[in-house]
Scaffold this motif. Sequence first.
Motif, PDB file in Angstrom:
ATOM      1  N   GLU A  38       0.788  -1.228   0.000  1.00  0.00           N
ATOM      2  CA  GLU A  38       0.000   0.000   0.000  1.00  0.00           C
ATOM      3  C   GLU A  38       0.825   1.285   0.000  1.00  0.00           C
ATOM      4  OE1 GLU A  38      -3.344   0.033   2.670  1.00  0.00           O
ATOM      5  OE2 GLU A  38      -3.428  -2.143   2.627  1.00  0.00           O
ATOM      6  N   TYR A  41       4.828   6.070  -1.473  1.00  0.00           N
ATOM      7  CA  TYR A  41       5.313   7.441  -1.571  1.00  0.00           C
ATOM      8  C   TYR A  41       6.787   7.433  -1.993  1.00  0.00           C
ATOM      9  CZ  TYR A  41       6.937   6.359   3.176  1.00  0.00           C
ATOM     10  OH  TYR A  41       7.510   5.778   4.270  1.00  0.00           O
ATOM     11  N   PRO A 143      -3.474  19.269  -4.666  1.00  0.00           N
ATOM     12  CA  PRO A 143      -3.520  17.847  -4.300  1.00  0.00           C
ATOM     13  C   PRO A 143      -3.088  17.629  -2.855  1.00  0.00           C
ATOM     14  CG  PRO A 143      -1.705  18.272  -5.834  1.00  0.00           C
ATOM     15  CD  PRO A 143      -2.462  19.558  -5.672  1.00  0.00           C
ATOM     16  N   LEU A 145      -1.751  14.674  -0.429  1.00  0.00           N
ATOM     17  CA  LEU A 145      -1.175  13.338  -0.480  1.00  0.00           C
ATOM     18  C   LEU A 145      -0.904  12.856   0.938  1.00  0.00           C
ATOM     19  CD1 LEU A 145       1.424  14.075  -3.287  1.00  0.00           C
ATOM     20  CD2 LEU A 145      -0.808  13.016  -3.555  1.00  0.00           C
ATOM     21  N   ALA A 149      -1.577   6.621   1.393  1.00  0.00           N
ATOM     22  CA  ALA A 149      -2.448   6.542   0.202  1.00  0.00           C
ATOM     23  C   ALA A 149      -1.915   7.501  -0.857  1.00  0.00           C
ATOM     24  CB  ALA A 149      -3.890   6.882   0.573  1.00  0.00           C
ATOM     25  N   TRP A 150      -0.698   7.291  -1.259  1.00  0.00           N
ATOM     26  CA  TRP A 150       0.001   8.204  -2.166  1.00  0.00           C
ATOM     27  C   TRP A 150      -0.487   8.039  -3.593  1.00  0.00           C
ATOM     28  CZ3 TRP A 150       3.383  11.786  -0.379  1.00  0.00           C
ATOM     29  CH2 TRP A 150       4.079  12.518  -1.333  1.00  0.00           C
ATOM     30  N   ASP A 151      -0.777   9.165  -4.241  1.00  0.00           N
ATOM     31  CA  ASP A 151      -1.158   9.155  -5.654  1.00  0.00           C
ATOM     32  C   ASP A 151       0.117   9.342  -6.468  1.00  0.00           C
ATOM     33  OD1 ASP A 151      -2.102   9.520  -8.224  1.00  0.00           O
ATOM     34  OD2 ASP A 151      -3.572  11.062  -7.673  1.00  0.00           O
ATOM     35  N   GLN A 152       0.595   8.276  -7.072  1.00  0.00           N
ATOM     36  CA  GLN A 152       1.863   8.319  -7.803  1.00  0.00           C
ATOM     37  C   GLN A 152       1.787   9.134  -9.086  1.00  0.00           C
ATOM     38  OE1 GLN A 152       3.087   4.226  -8.225  1.00  0.00           O
ATOM     39  NE2 GLN A 152       3.897   4.177  -6.149  1.00  0.00           N
ATOM     40  N   LYS A 153       0.580   9.543  -9.501  1.00  0.00           N
ATOM     41  CA  LYS A 153       0.431  10.357 -10.710  1.00  0.00           C
ATOM     42  C   LYS A 153       0.733  11.833 -10.446  1.00  0.00           C
ATOM     43  CE  LYS A 153      -3.444   8.039 -11.214  1.00  0.00           C
ATOM     44  NZ  LYS A 153      -4.838   7.939 -11.344  1.00  0.00           N
ATOM     45  N   VAL A 154       0.746  12.239  -9.161  1.00  0.00           N
ATOM     46  CA  VAL A 154       1.008  13.642  -8.827  1.00  0.00           C
ATOM     47  C   VAL A 154       2.510  13.895  -8.881  1.00  0.00           C
ATOM     48  CG1 VAL A 154       0.837  15.412  -7.042  1.00  0.00           C
ATOM     49  CG2 VAL A 154      -1.049  13.812  -7.385  1.00  0.00           C
TER      50      VAL A 154
END
Length: 175
Positions: A38, A41, A143, A145, A149-154
């Motif tokens: 999960e 980051y 955004p 972060l 629950a890191w959004d790797q698209k940012v």
Amino acid sequence: MGAGVSALCLAYKMRIALSSYSLSVYEKTHDIGGIWLENRYPRCACDIPAHVYSKFLTPEFTQYYTGAEEIHKYISGKILVIFFIPQHGSCLIDYSRGYNVEIKNLTNGTVFVDYCYVLINATGFLNKWKWPAIPGLESFKGPKLHSAAWDQKVDCKGKRVAVIGTGSSAIQIVP
């Protein structure tokens, strides 16, 4: 409940020490690995020597403080999962007879009841993350972060970034 490293270590130890038992492992995500699945980051890594996992696996890590992706890949490659469906459970306890555990299949929504004499909660204490109580956080337009629950698209390159917290995750996130 849970298929992170602790649960996998328990399953391994049970296989070695016990001869007559039944073990069911239920997991809420699409794969095994817990936080190593999960947490994604930037520079996420084990903050203790990763070779501590040698209690249940032969370490083959490339670094002393191994990164999350390598740990997850290593664990996934060592565990044979014959039938794996993301599931979430709740438990009703009848102390005279054991545990009736209601399990919901998170892929198709079906619900079934399993029964056990021993129920082990291996869901992890880092599993239920939350946003800090900071005035104005809900109205922030950029955004948000979280290390869990890191959004790797940012892409944060060239941007002004605020990091809240000083734990091992914050130290890894900040270059």
